[in-house]
Design a protein around this motif. Structure first.
Motif, PDB file in Angstrom:
ATOM      1  N   MET A   1     -11.707-124.990   3.196  1.00 11.22           N
ATOM      2  CA  MET A   1     -12.341-123.677   3.194  1.00 11.22           C
ATOM      3  C   MET A   1     -13.479-123.646   4.194  1.00 11.22           C
ATOM      4  SD  MET A   1     -10.989-121.494   1.218  1.00 11.22           S
ATOM      5  CE  MET A   1     -12.333-120.335   1.267  1.00 11.22           C
ATOM      6  N   SER A   2     -13.638-122.515   4.794  1.00 12.90           N
ATOM      7  CA  SER A   2     -14.669-122.411   5.815  1.00 12.90           C
ATOM      8  C   SER A   2     -16.074-122.378   5.219  1.00 12.90           C
ATOM      9  CB  SER A   2     -14.446-121.134   6.616  1.00 12.90           C
ATOM     10  OG  SER A   2     -14.486-120.032   5.751  1.00 12.90           O
ATOM     11  N   ASP A   3     -16.182-121.976   3.937  1.00 16.66           N
ATOM     12  CA  ASP A   3     -17.522-121.782   3.394  1.00 16.66           C
ATOM     13  C   ASP A   3     -18.031-122.987   2.601  1.00 16.66           C
ATOM     14  OD1 ASP A   3     -15.561-121.194   1.522  1.00 16.66           O
ATOM     15  OD2 ASP A   3     -17.029-120.203   0.251  1.00 16.66           O
ATOM     16  N   VAL A   4     -17.243-124.017   2.502  1.00 18.48           N
ATOM     17  CA  VAL A   4     -17.730-125.219   1.808  1.00 18.48           C
ATOM     18  C   VAL A   4     -17.786-126.348   2.824  1.00 18.48           C
ATOM     19  CG1 VAL A   4     -17.184-126.934   0.072  1.00 18.48           C
ATOM     20  CG2 VAL A   4     -16.838-124.540  -0.437  1.00 18.48           C
ATOM     21  N   ASN A   5     -18.981-126.895   2.996  1.00 15.27           N
ATOM     22  CA  ASN A   5     -19.128-127.943   4.015  1.00 15.27           C
ATOM     23  C   ASN A   5     -19.096-129.310   3.342  1.00 15.27           C
ATOM     24  OD1 ASN A   5     -19.668-125.718   5.715  1.00 15.27           O
ATOM     25  ND2 ASN A   5     -21.763-125.726   4.942  1.00 15.27           N
ATOM     26  N   GLY A   6     -17.941-129.839   3.209  1.00 18.01           N
ATOM     27  CA  GLY A   6     -17.785-131.173   2.656  1.00 18.01           C
ATOM     28  C   GLY A   6     -17.996-131.236   1.157  1.00 18.01           C
ATOM     29  N   ASN A   7     -18.165-132.479   0.664  1.00 19.52           N
ATOM     30  CA  ASN A   7     -18.336-132.648  -0.775  1.00 19.52           C
ATOM     31  C   ASN A   7     -19.793-132.416  -1.154  1.00 19.52           C
ATOM     32  OD1 ASN A   7     -15.661-133.385  -0.929  1.00 19.52           O
ATOM     33  ND2 ASN A   7     -16.139-135.523  -0.461  1.00 19.52           N
ATOM     34  N   GLY A   8     -19.994-132.037  -2.373  1.00 14.09           N
ATOM     35  CA  GLY A   8     -21.370-131.833  -2.796  1.00 14.09           C
ATOM     36  C   GLY A   8     -21.457-131.323  -4.212  1.00 14.09           C
ATOM     37  N   LYS A   9     -22.705-131.306  -4.676  1.00 16.93           N
ATOM     38  CA  LYS A   9     -22.959-130.838  -6.034  1.00 16.93           C
ATOM     39  C   LYS A   9     -23.595-129.452  -5.930  1.00 16.93           C
ATOM     40  CE  LYS A   9     -25.190-132.504 -10.229  1.00 16.93           C
ATOM     41  NZ  LYS A   9     -26.247-133.404 -10.704  1.00 16.93           N
ATOM     42  N   PHE A  10     -23.026-128.532  -6.671  1.00 16.52           N
ATOM     43  CA  PHE A  10     -23.495-127.152  -6.591  1.00 16.52           C
ATOM     44  C   PHE A  10     -24.009-126.682  -7.950  1.00 16.52           C
ATOM     45  CE2 PHE A  10     -20.650-127.588  -3.061  1.00 16.52           C
ATOM     46  CZ  PHE A  10     -21.177-126.782  -2.066  1.00 16.52           C
ATOM     47  N   SER A 123     -10.687-116.358  10.972  1.00 11.69           N
ATOM     48  CA  SER A 123     -12.141-116.576  10.856  1.00 11.69           C
ATOM     49  C   SER A 123     -12.575-116.820   9.416  1.00 11.69           C
ATOM     50  CB  SER A 123     -12.910-115.393  11.453  1.00 11.69           C
ATOM     51  OG  SER A 123     -12.605-114.230  10.728  1.00 11.69           O
ATOM     52  N   ASN A 124     -11.783-116.342   8.453  1.00 15.55           N
ATOM     53  CA  ASN A 124     -12.134-116.594   7.048  1.00 15.55           C
ATOM     54  C   ASN A 124     -11.351-117.757   6.451  1.00 15.55           C
ATOM     55  OD1 ASN A 124     -14.114-114.490   6.121  1.00 15.55           O
ATOM     56  ND2 ASN A 124     -12.570-113.241   7.119  1.00 15.55           N
TER      57      ASN A 124
ATOM     58  N   ALA B 204       0.032-118.135  -3.109  1.00 12.05           N
ATOM     59  CA  ALA B 204       0.481-118.121  -1.709  1.00 12.05           C
ATOM     60  C   ALA B 204       0.218-116.757  -1.081  1.00 12.05           C
ATOM     61  CB  ALA B 204       1.963-118.465  -1.641  1.00 12.05           C
ATOM     62  N   PHE B 205       0.515-115.690  -1.830  1.00 12.95           N
ATOM     63  CA  PHE B 205       0.358-114.349  -1.262  1.00 12.95           C
ATOM     64  C   PHE B 205      -1.103-113.902  -1.184  1.00 12.95           C
ATOM     65  CE2 PHE B 205       4.952-114.034  -2.023  1.00 12.95           C
ATOM     66  CZ  PHE B 205       5.333-113.475  -0.809  1.00 12.95           C
ATOM     67  N   SER B 206      -1.978-114.491  -2.011  1.00 11.53           N
ATOM     68  CA  SER B 206      -3.390-114.085  -1.928  1.00 11.53           C
ATOM     69  C   SER B 206      -4.117-114.830  -0.808  1.00 11.53           C
ATOM     70  CB  SER B 206      -4.099-114.312  -3.263  1.00 11.53           C
ATOM     71  OG  SER B 206      -4.060-115.676  -3.604  1.00 11.53           O
ATOM     72  N   LEU B 207      -3.402-115.719  -0.124  1.00 12.78           N
ATOM     73  CA  LEU B 207      -3.880-116.401   1.082  1.00 12.78           C
ATOM     74  C   LEU B 207      -5.192-117.168   0.890  1.00 12.78           C
ATOM     75  CD1 LEU B 207      -3.211-113.605   3.788  1.00 12.78           C
ATOM     76  CD2 LEU B 207      -1.627-115.313   2.975  1.00 12.78           C
ATOM     77  N   GLY B 208      -5.459-117.588  -0.332  1.00 10.08           N
ATOM     78  CA  GLY B 208      -6.668-118.371  -0.574  1.00 10.08           C
ATOM     79  C   GLY B 208      -7.935-117.536  -0.702  1.00 10.08           C
ATOM     80  N   TRP B 209      -7.791-116.294  -1.078  1.00 18.18           N
ATOM     81  CA  TRP B 209      -8.947-115.387  -1.225  1.00 18.18           C
ATOM     82  C   TRP B 209      -9.896-115.904  -2.310  1.00 18.18           C
ATOM     83  CZ3 TRP B 209     -10.453-110.881   1.210  1.00 18.18           C
ATOM     84  CH2 TRP B 209     -11.453-110.151   0.585  1.00 18.18           C
ATOM     85  N   ASN B 210     -11.209-115.947  -2.001  1.00 17.17           N
ATOM     86  CA  ASN B 210     -12.148-116.367  -3.046  1.00 17.17           C
ATOM     87  C   ASN B 210     -13.324-115.403  -3.230  1.00 17.17           C
ATOM     88  OD1 ASN B 210     -13.647-116.899  -0.822  1.00 17.17           O
ATOM     89  ND2 ASN B 210     -14.146-119.016  -1.362  1.00 17.17           N
ATOM     90  N   LYS B 214     -19.375-113.269   2.591  1.00 18.96           N
ATOM     91  CA  LYS B 214     -19.036-113.196   4.017  1.00 18.96           C
ATOM     92  C   LYS B 214     -17.643-112.593   4.201  1.00 18.96           C
ATOM     93  CE  LYS B 214     -20.534-116.609   6.676  1.00 18.96           C
ATOM     94  NZ  LYS B 214     -20.547-118.020   7.103  1.00 18.96           N
ATOM     95  N   THR B 215     -16.695-113.055   3.364  1.00 21.96           N
ATOM     96  CA  THR B 215     -15.331-112.536   3.469  1.00 21.96           C
ATOM     97  C   THR B 215     -15.310-111.040   3.157  1.00 21.96           C
ATOM     98  OG1 THR B 215     -14.560-114.671   2.705  1.00 21.96           O
ATOM     99  CG2 THR B 215     -12.946-112.912   2.702  1.00 21.96           C
ATOM    100  N   TRP B 216     -16.031-110.653   2.107  1.00 23.53           N
ATOM    101  CA  TRP B 216     -16.054-109.234   1.721  1.00 23.53           C
ATOM    102  C   TRP B 216     -16.621-108.372   2.839  1.00 23.53           C
ATOM    103  CZ3 TRP B 216     -13.154-106.887  -1.413  1.00 23.53           C
ATOM    104  CH2 TRP B 216     -12.839-107.378  -2.684  1.00 23.53           C
ATOM    105  N   ALA B 217     -17.694-108.855   3.485  1.00 28.23           N
ATOM    106  CA  ALA B 217     -18.329-108.062   4.546  1.00 28.23           C
ATOM    107  C   ALA B 217     -17.343-107.855   5.699  1.00 28.23           C
ATOM    108  CB  ALA B 217     -19.587-108.762   5.037  1.00 28.23           C
ATOM    109  N   ARG B 218     -16.673-108.952   6.099  1.00 25.22           N
ATOM    110  CA  ARG B 218     -15.699-108.844   7.193  1.00 25.22           C
ATOM    111  C   ARG B 218     -14.506-107.987   6.769  1.00 25.22           C
ATOM    112  NH1 ARG B 218     -15.634-115.210   8.556  1.00 25.22           N
ATOM    113  NH2 ARG B 218     -17.460-115.315   9.883  1.00 25.22           N
ATOM    114  N   TYR B 219     -14.134-108.134   5.500  1.00 26.13           N
ATOM    115  CA  TYR B 219     -12.979-107.403   4.962  1.00 26.13           C
ATOM    116  C   TYR B 219     -13.233-105.895   5.018  1.00 26.13           C
ATOM    117  CZ  TYR B 219      -9.672-105.889   1.328  1.00 26.13           C
ATOM    118  OH  TYR B 219      -8.681-105.257   0.627  1.00 26.13           O
TER     119      TYR B 219
END
Lengths: 177, 476
Positions: A1-10, A123-124, B204-210, B214-219
C-alpha cells in the motif's frame, strides 16, 4: 500500500462522527502529534487540507491525456484522409478539420477519461490484486479511524492515547503491521 | 459547524437513518438470498432473452430479409430501437454527471441505478447496430483500421463513423464512471463478507480500496473531472446520432433542429425509464427511506421540462417545413399527421406532448401510480417518435414510384423483445450483486438532508433539525 511505510506499530483512534474527526485532526496536530492517515466511509471535505495533503495533480494528468487524444485524432484523420488514401466525399475536402470535430472530440474525451482514471489507480496503489491494509474494518461502514505511527512520533504511547481520547475518540486500539 | 441545513428543506433521507443503517439497508439485498420477486423477474427475463437470442440468430442465419424492410424503407425497427435505447441511456449520465456539477444532492439515491441503466441501455442499442449490419462478423469494418485487402480506411466524414466513435466513447466513459463510483461500496461489501468466495470476488473488484483521506480527496477530484467530461459527452452522443439523419437529404430528416431536439428527447425518455426502474427497486428492496417522493418529484419535473422542449421541437419542425417553402418538406410533415402512419404520429403527440403535462399537478407528480403509468406512456411515445421520424420519412421519398409501406414481421418484433430480455437480465443481475444505491454518497448527505441528525454534534441534540443563521455555511 502506498500509505503504509513499512512495518510499524500504530495507535488507531476510532471516531463516531465526521465533524468530530475533522476537529480532532486540527487539535491533535496542534498538540504536536504526527498523524499517519485518516480513514472514513465517505469523503470528509476539508480533511485533506487539515491533514496537510498536497493538492491533487490529477487535473494536469487529465489535461495531458486529453491533449494526447486530440493529437491522435488529428494525426489519424490527417494521415488516413489526406495522405494514405485521399478521398473527396460529398464535395468535402480530403482534409477539413471541421468535419472531424466529432472524432477529435470523442478521442479527446476518451483518452482523458481513461488516462486520468489509470493515473488515479496507479497513484493510489489500487488494483485487483492489491490487499488493502485496513486499520479497522468498520471504516468502510460507519466509523472513522485515525492512524498514528508510533515510530514517527516522539510522544509516548500513553500520552497520544490520552490526546486521542480527549479529542473525541470513542476507542483507541493498537495495530501492528 | 458543518452540515447545518434549513429546517424548511424537505429531507432526502427519511426514517432517521444512521451511517450504519445505510450500510445495513442497502447491503441487505447483496448479502442475502435472492427474494422471490427477484427470482420470478429474473426467470422471466432469461426466458425472454433466450427466445430473443434464438430469433436474433435466425435473423443472422437467414439474412435481413426476415425483417419487413423493402427497397424504400431500408431502416425501420432496427434503427428505431437503436436510437430509443441510446436515448434511454442518457438519463444515467445526466443524473450522475450534470446533477453532480450542479450540486443537486437528490441525485445520490438514484445515480447508481441510473448509471447501470445507461450501461445496459447502450449495450442493447449496440446489439441493434450489430443486427442491422446483417453480417455482424464484419462489424470491425466500422473501426478505424486499414482495410484488410488494401489501404482503404473508414470514411471519417460519415456521421455513421462519428457514431462509432461517439457510442463507443460514451459506453467506455460511462462504464468507467460507474465502476469508479462502485469502488467504495464494493469495499464495504468486501469488509462485511462472510464467505471466502465473496470476500475474494468483492476484494478483487474493490481494487484494494481502504478509504484513506488522500484517496478520497483524489477520488472526488477525479469524479468531478469525469463528470465534467461526461456532460458534453451526453450532448455530443445524441447530437451525433441525430446527424445520422440530419446530414442526409430525406425530407423530414434534413433539419438543423435535430441535435437539441434529440438530446431533449433522450433525456425525456431516459428519465422515464429511470422512474420505472427506481419505483420497482424502492418497493422490492424496501428502499422507501432513500428513494423518497422528493426524488420522484424532482425527476418528474425534469420529465415535464424535457417533454415540453420536445413538444416545442415538434411544432418548430412543422413551422419550418411551412416557412422554408420547400414542398417536399411540407408534404413530409402533413403526411406524418394525416398519411398512412397518422396513428403513430398521434400516438407520439399524445404520449410525449399531452400526457406529461399532467405532471404540472403536484398531486400527480407525487403519486407513485401516476408516475409509473406516465413514465411507461412517455417511453412508448418516444419509441413512436423515433419510428415516425425514420419510417414516415422513408416511406415517401422524392420518387412516388418507389413509395412503399413498412409492416413489421415476427422477427422485427422478436428482435425488439430480445433487447428487453437482455436489459432486464443485466439489470436484475446488477440489482442482486451490487448495491443499487450509492452508500458512500448517501452517507455524505445524511446530516444535511436527513430527517434527523444521527449524531449529536456541537451541542445539537440527536434528532433535532437545525435552523440557524449559519445555514449552508459548510466548513468544506
Amino acid at each position: 500500500m502506498s500509505d503504509v511505510n513499512g512495518n510499524g506499530k500504530f495507535l488507531v483512534g476510532i471516531f463516531d462522527d465526521d465533524d468530530v474527526v475533522l476537529t480532532a485532526v486540527k487539535d491533535i496536530k496542534k498538540a504536536g502529534v504526527r498523524i499517519h492517515e485518516v480513514y472514513s466511509p465517505f469523503p470528509i471535505h476539508g480533511l485533506d487540507v487539515a491533514l496537510g495533503h498536497p493538492r491533487s495533480r490529477l487535473g494536469i494528468a487529465a489535461f495531458l491525456f486529453a491533449l494526447s487524444g486530440t493529437t491522435t485524432a488529428l494525426l489519424l484523420t490527417a494521415y488516413t484522409e489526406s495522405f494514405d488514401w485521399p478521398m473527396i466525399v460529398g464535395g468535402k475536402d480530403s482534409y477539413s478539420p471541421v468535419i472531424y470535430v466529432p472524432v477529435i472530440f470523442e478521442l479527446t474525451v476518451l483518452f482523458c477519461a481513461l488516462g486520468m482514471v489509470g493515473t488515479f489507480l496507479v497513484s493510489n496503489g489500487l488494483g485487483p490484486t492489491v490487499k488493502p491494509l485496513m486499520y479497522d474494518l468498520r471504516t468502510t461502514d460507519n466509523k472513522f479511524a485515525m492512524a498514528i505511527d508510533l515510530s514517527k512520533n516522539n510522544i509516548g504511547e500513553g500520552d497520544i492515547e490520552q490526546i486521542l481520547r480527549k479529542s473525541g475518540a470513542a476507542e483507541v486500539n493498537v495495530k501492528q503491521f | 459547524m458543518s452540515h447545518v441545513t434549513s429546517a424548511v428543506r424537505t429531507p432526502l433521507v427519511t426514517g432517521g437513518k444512521t451511517y450504519a443503517d445505510v450500510t445495513e439497508d442497502i447491503s441487505r439485498q447483496v448479502e442475502g438470498s435472492p427474494t422471490r420477486e427477484w427470482t420470478i423477474a429474473f426467470t422471466i427475463s432469461v426466458i425472454v432473452l433466450l427466445y430473443g437470442t434464438a430469433c436474433v440468430f435466425w435473423t443472422w442465419w437467414e439474412g435481413l430479409g426476415v425483417w419487413g424492410l423493402n427497397k424504400t424503407v431500408g431502416w425501420a425497427w432496427d434503427i428505431t430501437n437503436f436510437v430509443w435505447w441510446v436515448g434511454i441511456g442518457h438519463a444515467g449520465t445526466l443524473i450522475s454527471a450534470i446533477l453532480l456539477l450542479f450540486r443537486q444532492k437528490w441525485r445520490t439515491a438514484v445515480n447508481r441505478a441510473a448509471e447501470a441503466m445507461t450501461i445496459f441501455a447502450v449495450i442493447c442499442a449496440a446489439t441493434f447496430i450489430l443486427m442491422h449490419m446483417g453480417r455482424p462478423w464484419l462489424a470491425y469494418w466500422a473501426l478505424p483500421l486499414p482495410n484488410t485487402f488494401g489501404s482503404l480506411w473508414v470514411n471519417f466524414k460519415s456521421p455513421l463513423v462519428w457514431d462509432v466513435f461517439a457510442i463507443s466513447t460514451y459506453f467506455t466513459v460511462s462504464l468507467v464512471f460507474w465502476y469508479m463510483g462502485l469502488l467504495p461500496d464494493l469495499a464495504t461489501i468486501r469488509d462485511r463478507a462472510r464467505s471466502k468466495v465473496s470476500r475474494y470476488i468483492y476484494g478483487a473488484f474493490s481494487l484494494g480500496w481502504n478509504g484513506s483521506a488522500k484517496t478520497w480527496a483524489r477520488y472526488e477530484y477525479m469524479s468531478l473531472i469525469l463528470a465534467g467530461l461526461s456532460t458534453p459527452l451526453v450532448l455530443s452522443v445524441h447530437t451525433i446520432v441525430s446527424m445520422d439523419f440530419a446530414t442526409s437529404v430525406i425530407p423530414g430528416w434534413h433539419t438543423t433542429i435535430f441535435p437539441p431536439y434529440f438530446v431533449a428527447g433522450a433525456i425525456f425518455s431516459g428519465f422515464a425509464m429511470v422512474q420505472n426502474l427506481v419505483l420497482i427497486i424502492r418497493v422490492v428492496f424496501k428502499l422507501e427511506d432513500y428513494i423518497t417522493l422528493e426524488h420522484i418529484e424532482s425527476m418528474n419535473k425534469v420529465i415535464t421540462l424535457t417533454g415540453s422542449i420536445v413538444g416545442v421541437a415538434y411544432l418548430t419542425e412543422f413551422f419550418i417545413a411551412w416557412y422554408s417553402g420547400v414542398e417536399f418538406e411540407s408534404y413530409a410533415f402533413i403526411n406524418r399527421a394525416t398519411g398512412p402512419y397518422w396513428w403513430a404520429y398521434w400516438a407520439m403527440m399524445t404520449c410525449n406532448v399531452i400526457t406529461p403535462q399532467l405532471f404540472w399537478s403536484r398531486a400527480i407528480r407525487r403519486s407513485i401510480v401516476w408516475t409509473f403509468t406516465l413514465s411507461v406512456v412517455v417511453n412508448i411515445g418516444m419509441w413512436f417518435e423515433r419510428f415516425v421520424i425514420i419510417v414516415t420519412s422513408l416511406h415517401r421519398d422524392y420518387l412516388p414510384s418507389s413509395w412503399a409501406m413498412f409492416h413489421p414481421t415476427l422477427f422485427d418484433i422478436s428482435d425488439y423483445i430480445f433487447s428487453f430480455g437482455l436489459f432486464f437480465t443485466l439489470f436484475l443481475l446488477f440489482a442482486k450483486f451490487l448495491p443499487v444505491v450509492n452508500m458512500a454518497e448517501v452517507k455524505t448527505i445524511i446530516k444535511s438532508s436527513s430527517e434527523k441528525l444521527p449524531v449529536s454534534v456541537s451541542g445539537v441534540a440527536k434528532g433535532e433539525r437545525v435552523a440557524n443563521p449559519t445555514f449552508n455555511k459548510d466548513v468544506e
